[in-house]
Design an enzyme around this catalytic site. Structure first.
Site, PDB file in Angstrom:
ATOM      1  N   HIS A   1      27.568  55.830 -39.858  1.00  0.00           N
ATOM      2  CA  HIS A   1      28.267  55.085 -40.668  1.00  0.00           C
ATOM      3  C   HIS A   1      27.601  54.653 -41.762  1.00  0.00           C
ATOM      4  O   HIS A   1      26.223  54.152 -41.424  1.00  0.00           O
ATOM      5  CB  HIS A   1      28.783  53.991 -39.545  1.00  0.00           C
ATOM      6  CG  HIS A   1      29.635  53.004 -40.084  1.00  0.00           C
ATOM      7  ND1 HIS A   1      29.109  51.880 -40.890  1.00  0.00           N
ATOM      8  CD2 HIS A   1      31.164  52.810 -40.086  1.00  0.00           C
ATOM      9  CE1 HIS A   1      30.158  51.255 -41.369  1.00  0.00           C
ATOM     10  NE2 HIS A   1      31.513  51.649 -40.902  1.00  0.00           N
ATOM     11  N   ILE A   2      28.092  54.442 -42.768  1.00  0.00           N
ATOM     12  CA  ILE A   2      27.565  53.545 -43.941  1.00  0.00           C
ATOM     13  C   ILE A   2      28.684  52.450 -44.441  1.00  0.00           C
ATOM     14  O   ILE A   2      29.632  52.890 -44.459  1.00  0.00           O
ATOM     15  CB  ILE A   2      27.086  54.698 -45.004  1.00  0.00           C
ATOM     16  CG1 ILE A   2      28.266  55.268 -45.633  1.00  0.00           C
ATOM     17  CG2 ILE A   2      25.849  55.296 -44.922  1.00  0.00           C
ATOM     18  CD1 ILE A   2      27.959  56.340 -47.077  1.00  0.00           C
TER      19      ILE A   2
ATOM     20  N   MET B   1      35.963  50.955 -48.898  1.00  0.00           N
ATOM     21  CA  MET B   1      35.753  50.941 -47.370  1.00  0.00           C
ATOM     22  C   MET B   1      34.358  51.826 -46.948  1.00  0.00           C
ATOM     23  O   MET B   1      34.014  52.379 -47.742  1.00  0.00           O
ATOM     24  CB  MET B   1      36.937  51.418 -46.654  1.00  0.00           C
ATOM     25  CG  MET B   1      37.955  50.473 -46.841  1.00  0.00           C
ATOM     26  SD  MET B   1      39.506  50.876 -45.888  1.00  0.00           S
ATOM     27  CE  MET B   1      40.695  50.031 -46.433  1.00  0.00           C
ATOM     28  N   CYS B   2      34.272  51.896 -45.722  1.00  0.00           N
ATOM     29  CA  CYS B   2      33.058  52.693 -45.151  1.00  0.00           C
ATOM     30  C   CYS B   2      33.292  54.069 -45.207  1.00  0.00           C
ATOM     31  O   CYS B   2      34.273  54.644 -45.477  1.00  0.00           O
ATOM     32  CB  CYS B   2      32.837  51.954 -43.654  1.00  0.00           C
ATOM     33  SG  CYS B   2      32.778  50.286 -43.689  1.00  0.00           S
ATOM     34  N   GLN B   3      32.128  54.656 -44.647  1.00  0.00           N
ATOM     35  CA  GLN B   3      32.447  56.104 -44.652  1.00  0.00           C
ATOM     36  C   GLN B   3      31.567  56.442 -43.130  1.00  0.00           C
ATOM     37  O   GLN B   3      30.580  56.019 -42.858  1.00  0.00           O
ATOM     38  CB  GLN B   3      31.629  56.998 -45.652  1.00  0.00           C
ATOM     39  CG  GLN B   3      32.321  57.024 -46.772  1.00  0.00           C
ATOM     40  CD  GLN B   3      32.175  58.074 -47.691  1.00  0.00           C
ATOM     41  OE1 GLN B   3      31.959  59.126 -47.332  1.00  0.00           O
ATOM     42  NE2 GLN B   3      32.863  58.002 -49.179  1.00  0.00           N
TER      43      GLN B   3
END
Length: 259
Positions: free
Chosen positions: A74-75, A1-3
């Site tokens: 956000h990445i 998922m994203c970070q």
């Protein structure tokens, strides 16, 4: 998922060190990045559908000391929605004459509630739809801009409805505060006097903050995973909502996360 990465400070500060740490994780989370800097009522928003490891926009952010007291970054590792600029976090909307910025880490299933005309998603992600719904419900709950504590109470009532549909770690800011909600994985640390010299967890980079700060400075950093290896990061609990103002924890609330 994203970070995720969020920063809240009592005096404008830059995100070069923390964003550099986040960007080193963009080999896996390569489907776009974004970062938002509040400046009073203004907002600088940088997004790119390319990886933060290779994007010239990311290189600008790493080397340009934009100072802000509320930052959301956000990445992306795409789960819903194609890799495209309109699907890149953070997302931004206006309410009560203020910009609101939102970023999400997780995956919501079967969450497409009806939205009225004021807040509509531009892209295809579950995240942006959830943000539009949150803004819609906040606007319905208050006639005008409420106090930060009231907003925190409203969010604590709304967020369990999102969690029932999957994983919902999120950051939200309107330039006055930073709200962080943990569904599965979020950590935070508060940097204050006496400042140390943290070292990034994923890259051999160190900054001596004592040389660049004053005794009254304070900044809270929220991240999916700790960004440094020598600071006392604390894990948030599942279901916990934390409000950060002036670089410190203002409120902690925990809602029942029943599915």
């Amino acid at each position: 998922m994203c970070q995720l990465l969020g920063m809240n400070a009592n005096t404008p500060t830059d995100a070069m060190f923390s964003f550099t740490g986040l960007a080193t994780r963009a080999d896996e989370h390569k489907d776009g990045f974004g970062i938002a800097f509040f400046e009073d009522r203004g907002l600088r928003l940088f997004v790119d559908q390319h990886s933060a490891r290779h994007s010239p926009v990311a290189e600008l952010v790493k080397g340009y000391p934009i100072r802000s007291d509320n930052i959301v970054a956000h990445i992306r590792k795409a789960t819903q929605g194609r890799i495209a600029l309109e699907n890149t976090h953070p997302f931004m909307r206006e309410l009560w004459g203020r910009y609101w910025v939102f970023a999400h880490n997780g995956d919501l299933k079967d969450f497409r509630p009806r939205l009225h005309a004021t807040f509509r998603p531009v892209g295809e992600t579950d995240s942006e739809h959830a943000f539009c719904w949150l803004m819609q419900e906040i606007a319905k709950a208050h006639a005008g801009m409420p106090a930060i504590e009231e907003l925190s109470n409203t969010l604590s009532e709304l967020l369990p409805q999102l969690h029932r549909h999957g994983t919902f770690n999120m950051l939200l800011s309107n330039g006055q505060a930073l709200w962080a909600h943990c569904s599965t994985n979020l950590h935070y640390v508060v940097r204050e006097h006496p400042f140390g010299a943290p070292v990034l967890a994923d890259k051999d980079v160190m900054v001596d903050f004592a040389a660049h700060t004053g005794p009254g400075d304070r900044v809270a950093i929220v991240a999916t995973e700790p960004l440094t290896r020598n600071e006392p990061w604390q894990a948030m609990r599942a279901g916990q909502l934390m409000t950060f103002t002036c670089g410190e924890v203002a409120t902690r609330q925990c809602a029942e996360m029943a599915r």
